[in-house]
Design an enzyme around this catalytic site. Structure first.
Site, PDB file in Angstrom:
ATOM      1  N   LYS A  47      -3.640  -4.417  11.088  1.00  0.00           N
ATOM      2  CA  LYS A  47      -4.596  -4.686  10.004  1.00  0.00           C
ATOM      3  C   LYS A  47      -5.993  -4.245  10.460  1.00  0.00           C
ATOM      4  O   LYS A  47      -6.099  -3.468  11.397  1.00  0.00           O
ATOM      5  CB  LYS A  47      -4.541  -6.171   9.632  1.00  0.00           C
ATOM      6  CG  LYS A  47      -3.199  -6.589   9.024  1.00  0.00           C
ATOM      7  CD  LYS A  47      -2.959  -5.908   7.695  1.00  0.00           C
ATOM      8  CE  LYS A  47      -1.630  -6.298   7.079  1.00  0.00           C
ATOM      9  NZ  LYS A  47      -1.329  -5.490   5.880  1.00  0.00           N
ATOM     10  N   ASP A  50      -2.322 -11.485   4.413  1.00  0.00           N
ATOM     11  CA  ASP A  50      -3.730 -11.492   4.813  1.00  0.00           C
ATOM     12  C   ASP A  50      -4.230 -12.891   5.160  1.00  0.00           C
ATOM     13  O   ASP A  50      -5.391 -13.051   5.552  1.00  0.00           O
ATOM     14  CB  ASP A  50      -4.593 -10.916   3.683  1.00  0.00           C
ATOM     15  CG  ASP A  50      -4.336  -9.427   3.489  1.00  0.00           C
ATOM     16  OD1 ASP A  50      -3.936  -8.756   4.453  1.00  0.00           O
ATOM     17  OD2 ASP A  50      -4.534  -8.940   2.355  1.00  0.00           O
ATOM     18  N   GLN A 101       0.832  -1.204   0.000  1.00  0.00           N
ATOM     19  CA  GLN A 101       0.000   0.000   0.000  1.00  0.00           C
ATOM     20  C   GLN A 101       0.867   1.254   0.000  1.00  0.00           C
ATOM     21  O   GLN A 101       0.575   2.213  -0.707  1.00  0.00           O
ATOM     22  CB  GLN A 101      -0.930  -0.005   1.217  1.00  0.00           C
ATOM     23  CG  GLN A 101      -1.961  -1.121   1.136  1.00  0.00           C
ATOM     24  CD  GLN A 101      -2.937  -1.110   2.288  1.00  0.00           C
ATOM     25  OE1 GLN A 101      -2.810  -0.312   3.220  1.00  0.00           O
ATOM     26  NE2 GLN A 101      -3.908  -1.991   2.240  1.00  0.00           N
TER      27      GLN A 101
HETATM   28  C1  S3P Z   1      -2.852  -4.607   0.030  1.00  0.00           C
HETATM   29  C2  S3P Z   1      -1.665  -4.738   0.695  1.00  0.00           C
HETATM   30  C3  S3P Z   1      -1.549  -5.335   2.028  1.00  0.00           C
HETATM   31  C4  S3P Z   1      -2.771  -6.155   2.400  1.00  0.00           C
HETATM   32  C5  S3P Z   1      -4.046  -5.464   2.056  1.00  0.00           C
HETATM   33  C6  S3P Z   1      -4.115  -5.140   0.575  1.00  0.00           C
HETATM   34  C7  S3P Z   1      -2.866  -3.958  -1.294  1.00  0.00           C
HETATM   35  O1  S3P Z   1      -1.413  -4.305   2.984  1.00  0.00           O
HETATM   36  O2  S3P Z   1      -2.753  -6.470   3.780  1.00  0.00           O
HETATM   37  O3  S3P Z   1      -5.165  -6.276   2.381  1.00  0.00           O
HETATM   38  O4  S3P Z   1      -3.872  -4.067  -2.016  1.00  0.00           O
HETATM   39  O5  S3P Z   1      -1.868  -3.311  -1.632  1.00  0.00           O
HETATM   40  P1  S3P Z   1       0.030  -3.661   3.334  1.00  0.00           P
HETATM   41  O6  S3P Z   1       0.561  -3.097   2.111  1.00  0.00           O
HETATM   42  O7  S3P Z   1      -0.269  -2.592   4.349  1.00  0.00           O
HETATM   43  O8  S3P Z   1       0.814  -4.794   3.900  1.00  0.00           O
END
Ligand code: S3P
Length: 440
Positions: A348, A321, A171
């Site tokens: 999370k 996840d 993210q």
């Molecule tokens: C996601 C990245 C992950 C994941 C989330 C979706 C994404 O989070 O846990 O459900 O779509 O880039 P993080 O990047 O914070 O680890």
């Protein structure tokens, strides 16, 4: 708060099922189509609440987003650099991905947007995106503790940066790359630990120029700014994070032989399959192919007795996840399963170490919560007792806790009661119906 009791399995899981579209890919498809000039189509979009929050936000930024009969979505992009200022605060609901990626988008446009969300999202850390976006010139005012509600005033022009991720987060990577799209020059993200690469794959499909390489053993992704995105017809593969519940359910319930069709098996997402195989699971990949620039397969899962294992922390980013459902598998395996290096799970949708430790303990499992993981003594296949009469598991606005404990319910004597199944709709509408279908 609709409570629900998930009952013991009435039959093995058999036949063929398909899970809804990938959540991460669905968010990105709406965002990038909303930035392109012209008309894109999206087939297989996940119509869960999180993704619908992204759709609503892209409309507020001036894109035309519409669902057609038959379920294909059409997006007429607003055009990169031409986003409108939303007339009111953007409601991000439960969705961290919508929030963090769209903050990146606003950061390099000459607009201001306010982001708000539910109680869970309002506790989650946003400093991790505020820091790099502020370096690019955005002005961000957050609530105490760096949380939502927050306001982003974009910078025009923003300044390109080279940003080394302090946490392994797709993210954060994507937020910086999205900001980089409308920034002069090349914006770079350095990833000491690679994370899911859907942004990179799909941005190339929409015509952005990326440079992906390696420096000193670290992955480096650069995006050329002031890009013009061209429309694309996207097909979203099935979500491996949703398939995970069925993979574990079929593994645990004796007699099961289930095919989950069209599941994304991108190596940056497929850690659960590897972890379960190391515990003795029987998962075969059939008809490997490519859908929308992503590798997919039909997964055939047969019941297998699991053995506890020490899960390699290096697998964590590729199954970040999937730990709640892995913990359920571990609770039914023979012997001890140890997990570590999972501090990220505490931020999370809920603190997934604490929430799953409490949930599994209430359902009769033996769990030891450590700072960075859980250690679980499995039953060796004996069903869990189930939640005591009158007791309910606290799901804490976390869809994956509710679905994981539904699978635990299948392998319990008396069923597992959870306090709230409403959050399941954020990522997997139709979950309960599909579970029934697999057992009929
Ligand atoms: C996601 C990245 C992950 C994941 C989330 C979706 C994404 O989070 O846990 O459900 O779509 O880039 P993080 O990047 O914070 O680890």
């Amino acid at each position: 708060m609709p409570a629900h009791t998930f009952l013991p399995a009435i039959a093995p899981l058999t036949g063929r099922i398909a899970v809804p579209g990938d959540k991460s890919i669905s968010h990105r498809a709406l965002m990038f189509a909303g930035l392109a000039v012209g008309r894109s189509t999206i087939a297989g979009l996940l119509e869960g609440e999180d993704v619908l929050a992204t759709a609503a936000a892209m409309r507020a930024f001036g894109a035309h987003v519409e669902r057609c009969e038959g379920g294909t979505w059409i997006v007429e992009g607003a055009g990169l650099g031409s986003l409108l200022e939303p007339a009111q605060a953007l409601d991000m609901g439960n969705s961290g991905t919508s929030t963090r990626l769209l903050m990146g988008l606003v950061a390099s446009h000459g607009i201001t947007a306010t982001f708000a969300g539910d109680a869970s999202l309002s506790r989650r850390p946003m400093e991790r995106v505020i820091t790099p976006l502020a370096q690019m010139g955005a002005n961000i005012t957050a609530s105490p503790g760096g949380t939502l509600p927050l306001m982003v005033r974009g910078a025009l022009p923003a300044v390109p940066i080279a940003y080394r991720l302090p946490v392994a987060s797709a993210q954060v990577k994507s937020a910086v790359l999205l900001a980089g799209l409308n920034t002069p020059g090349i914006t770079r993200v350095i990833e000491p630990v690679p994370t899911r690469d859907h942004t990179e794959r799909m941005l190339e499909g929409f015509g952005a120029r990326l440079e992906i390489g390696e420096e000193d053993g670290e992955r480096v992704v650069g995006v050329h700014g002031e890009a013009e995105l061209t429309p694309l017809d996207v097909t979203v593969p099935g979500d491996p994070s949703s398939a995970a519940f069925f993979i574990v359910a079929a593994t645990l319930v004796p007699g099961s032989d289930l095919v989950v069709e069209n599941v994304g098996i991108n190596p940056t997402r497929a850690g659960l399959i590897e972890a379960l195989r190391s515990m003795g699971a029987d998962i075969a990949e059939e008809s490997r192919r490519e859908v929308g620039g992503e590798p997919v397969a039909d997964l055939r899962v047969r019941h297998a007795a699991l053995k506890g294992a020490a899960i390699d922390p290096a697998l964590a980013p590729a199954m970040i996840d999937e730990f709640p459902i892995l913990f359920v598998a571990a609770a039914l395996a023979e012997g001890t399963t140890t997990t570590s290096g999972l501090e990220e799970l505490r931020v999370k949708e809920s603190d997934r170490l604490a929430t799953m430790a409490a949930a599994l303990t209430l359902a009769g499992a033996r769990v030891d919560e450590r700072g960075d993981g859980l250690v679980i003594q499995g039953t060796g296949g004996e069903p869990l007792a189930g939640t005591p009469e009158g007791a309910e598991i606290a799901t804490r606005l976390d869809h994956r806790i509710a679905m994981s404990m539904a699978v635990a319910g299948l392998s319990s004597r008396s069923g597992v009661a959870v306090d709230d199944v409403a959050p399941i709709a954020t990522s997997f509408p139709g979950f309960a119906t599909l579970l029934e279908q697999a057992m009929s």
